[in-house]
Design a protein around this motif. Sequence first.
Motif, PDB file in Angstrom:
ATOM      1  N   VAL A 111       0.794  -0.991  -0.005  1.00 24.04           N
ATOM      2  CA  VAL A 111      -0.033  -0.173  -0.125  1.00 24.04           C
ATOM      3  C   VAL A 111       0.961   1.137  -0.035  1.00 24.04           C
ATOM      4  N   ILE A 112       0.735   1.985  -1.139  1.00 22.26           N
ATOM      5  CA  ILE A 112       1.410   3.291  -1.184  1.00 22.26           C
ATOM      6  C   ILE A 112       0.678   4.409  -0.589  1.00 22.26           C
ATOM      7  N   ILE A 113       1.409   5.318   0.254  1.00 23.23           N
ATOM      8  CA  ILE A 113       0.794   6.267   0.845  1.00 23.23           C
ATOM      9  C   ILE A 113       1.571   7.782   0.410  1.00 23.23           C
ATOM     10  N   PRO A 114       0.997   8.572  -0.306  1.00 23.63           N
ATOM     11  CA  PRO A 114       1.507   9.931  -0.537  1.00 23.63           C
ATOM     12  C   PRO A 114       0.867  10.955   0.555  1.00 23.63           C
ATOM     13  N   TYR A 129       3.205   3.127  -7.955  1.00 26.24           N
ATOM     14  CA  TYR A 129       2.383   2.123  -8.302  1.00 26.24           C
ATOM     15  C   TYR A 129       2.792   1.290  -9.506  1.00 26.24           C
ATOM     16  N   TRP A 130       2.972   2.171 -10.644  1.00 22.02           N
ATOM     17  CA  TRP A 130       3.309   1.720 -12.080  1.00 22.02           C
ATOM     18  C   TRP A 130       4.731   1.091 -12.087  1.00 22.02           C
ATOM     19  N   THR A 131       5.676   1.576 -11.277  1.00 22.53           N
ATOM     20  CA  THR A 131       7.045   0.990 -11.085  1.00 22.53           C
ATOM     21  C   THR A 131       6.800  -0.635 -10.635  1.00 22.53           C
ATOM     22  N   THR A 141      -1.463  -1.224  -4.200  1.00 18.98           N
ATOM     23  CA  THR A 141      -2.645  -0.353  -4.103  1.00 18.98           C
ATOM     24  C   THR A 141      -2.178   1.014  -3.742  1.00 18.98           C
ATOM     25  N   ILE A 142      -2.902   1.917  -3.623  1.00 19.30           N
ATOM     26  CA  ILE A 142      -2.867   3.465  -3.223  1.00 19.30           C
ATOM     27  C   ILE A 142      -3.739   3.743  -2.328  1.00 19.30           C
ATOM     28  N   LEU A 143      -3.489   4.582  -0.927  1.00 14.65           N
ATOM     29  CA  LEU A 143      -4.280   4.894  -0.142  1.00 14.65           C
ATOM     30  C   LEU A 143      -5.211   6.082  -0.682  1.00 14.65           C
ATOM     31  N   ASP A 144      -6.259   6.183  -1.093  1.00 14.66           N
ATOM     32  CA  ASP A 144      -6.866   6.972  -1.967  1.00 14.66           C
ATOM     33  C   ASP A 144      -6.816   8.231  -1.033  1.00 14.66           C
ATOM     34  N   GLY A 145      -6.540   9.393  -1.612  1.00 17.25           N
ATOM     35  CA  GLY A 145      -6.459  10.634  -0.731  1.00 17.25           C
ATOM     36  C   GLY A 145      -5.373  10.764  -0.068  1.00 17.25           C
ATOM     37  N   GLY A 146      -4.493   9.878   0.162  1.00 15.54           N
ATOM     38  CA  GLY A 146      -3.160   9.669   0.867  1.00 15.54           C
ATOM     39  C   GLY A 146      -3.148   9.952   2.499  1.00 15.54           C
ATOM     40  N   TYR A 147      -2.237  10.554   2.898  1.00 15.59           N
ATOM     41  CA  TYR A 147      -2.248  10.677   4.278  1.00 15.59           C
ATOM     42  C   TYR A 147      -3.136  11.695   4.673  1.00 15.59           C
ATOM     43  N   ALA A 148      -3.250  12.767   3.759  1.00 17.54           N
ATOM     44  CA  ALA A 148      -4.425  13.719   4.091  1.00 17.54           C
ATOM     45  C   ALA A 148      -5.914  12.985   4.326  1.00 17.54           C
ATOM     46  N   ALA A 149      -6.292  11.976   3.850  1.00 19.15           N
ATOM     47  CA  ALA A 149      -7.556  11.304   4.052  1.00 19.15           C
ATOM     48  C   ALA A 149      -7.488  10.453   5.100  1.00 19.15           C
ATOM     49  N   TRP A 150      -6.109   9.900   5.452  1.00 24.46           N
ATOM     50  CA  TRP A 150      -5.962   9.200   6.988  1.00 24.46           C
ATOM     51  C   TRP A 150      -6.216   9.924   7.982  1.00 24.46           C
ATOM     52  N   TRP A 272      -1.963   7.715 -16.755  1.00 23.13           N
ATOM     53  CA  TRP A 272      -1.907   6.134 -16.844  1.00 23.13           C
ATOM     54  C   TRP A 272      -2.595   5.359 -15.735  1.00 23.13           C
ATOM     55  N   PHE A 273      -2.393   5.500 -14.650  1.00 17.85           N
ATOM     56  CA  PHE A 273      -3.208   5.250 -13.521  1.00 17.85           C
ATOM     57  C   PHE A 273      -4.488   5.286 -13.772  1.00 17.85           C
ATOM     58  N   GLY A 274      -5.148   6.514 -14.064  1.00 18.43           N
ATOM     59  CA  GLY A 274      -6.386   6.660 -14.166  1.00 18.43           C
ATOM     60  C   GLY A 274      -7.233   5.922 -15.303  1.00 18.43           C
ATOM     61  N   LEU A 275      -6.729   5.977 -16.554  1.00 23.35           N
ATOM     62  CA  LEU A 275      -6.900   5.248 -17.686  1.00 23.35           C
ATOM     63  C   LEU A 275      -6.873   3.738 -17.565  1.00 23.35           C
ATOM     64  N   SER A 276      -5.621   3.424 -16.987  1.00 19.79           N
ATOM     65  CA  SER A 276      -5.628   1.864 -17.022  1.00 19.79           C
ATOM     66  C   SER A 276      -6.221   1.223 -15.956  1.00 19.79           C
ATOM     67  N   GLU A 277      -5.813   1.760 -14.746  1.00 19.52           N
ATOM     68  CA  GLU A 277      -6.247   0.892 -13.497  1.00 19.52           C
ATOM     69  C   GLU A 277      -7.612   1.437 -12.991  1.00 19.52           C
ATOM     70  N   VAL A 278      -7.971   2.591 -12.995  1.00 25.09           N
ATOM     71  CA  VAL A 278      -9.328   3.066 -12.436  1.00 25.09           C
ATOM     72  C   VAL A 278     -10.358   2.889 -13.463  1.00 25.09           C
ATOM     73  N   GLU A 279     -10.358   3.309 -14.816  1.00 26.64           N
ATOM     74  CA  GLU A 279     -11.226   3.249 -15.722  1.00 26.64           C
ATOM     75  C   GLU A 279     -11.259   1.501 -16.586  1.00 26.64           C
TER      76      GLU A 279
END
Length: 306
Positions: A111-114, A129-131, A141-150, A272-279
């Motif tokens: 899990v990646i945290i920005p 994530y792409w890496t 996976t990525i924490l949606d909203g990152g540390y701000a959301a946490w 890339w993330f939005g087009l490939s992974e989310v959509e």
Amino acid sequence: MRLSFLGTLAAVALVSVAPAYAERLTDKPLVDSAWLAEHLGNKSLVVIDIRDAVEGKNPYDAGHVPGAVNARYSEYGWRTTVNNVPGMLPPTEQIQGLIANLGVNNDSQVVIIPAGTNASEFGGATRVYWTFKVLGHDAVTILDGGYAAWTKANQQVSTDATTAAAGDFKAEFRPELLADVKEVTDAIASDVNLIDARSVAQFIGKEKTNTVQKLGTVPSAVNINFDQFYHPDVPSFANATEIAELVKAAGVATDNGLITFCNTGHLASIAWFGLSEVEGIKNVRLYDGSMSQWTADPARPVVASN
């Protein structure tokens, strides 16, 4: 029919050398704070805090998701300079070792945290994530909203640093997720759509960064501005419906694949993330050399409409 002794040995050998695939605690590209809080403590979970220093201070020291390891995006080695081109994917053995040093095994759920403060900053998470994906690790996976959301969700925060025991992560490189100069050149004259994820000003040739030698963009490219993929006020990434609308508004046909680019492959990872992974669009590649590499050769075409 009963297997012969030699046939049995061969079968055992095939099983023993088969690669270990990561446990999928989730198959979603984004998880929320409640999901992460529920899974903290799971032995397969590796939480990686990639937040960069702010005014010379490491935000990890002031507070982080409990158990997270610190690997700042700009300093850990997630990207490197190759042949004078900045922001490139490091050699496989090099980045493989860096990932293993974070405690990642092939059966780890990462899990990646920005920080989650804005679209560009969130791009650190999409690039990492792409890496992982291009190195063959799907359980990321990525924490949606990152540390701000946490912190907005009032989740537990720790100031105890975590030092991970080295893992045994081994990469299985996926070239189909990475575009190079030849593939971009071929795309200009084909039905593969090139997606410039930079600002409109850079796309039309009014502005450029110092790593790019010419104003403008790659011929035939269309622009989908990176900041349309993220909602910093929520904070959260755009959903599949919103991204489909962005694609429709840009007039992008997706049947023959897409290649995203920017200046150094950072903002392009957001697209890339939005087009490939989310959509979920198939055959989306990231050109990590982007305009910095493309314009390094004056013979390569660039167009501007300013």
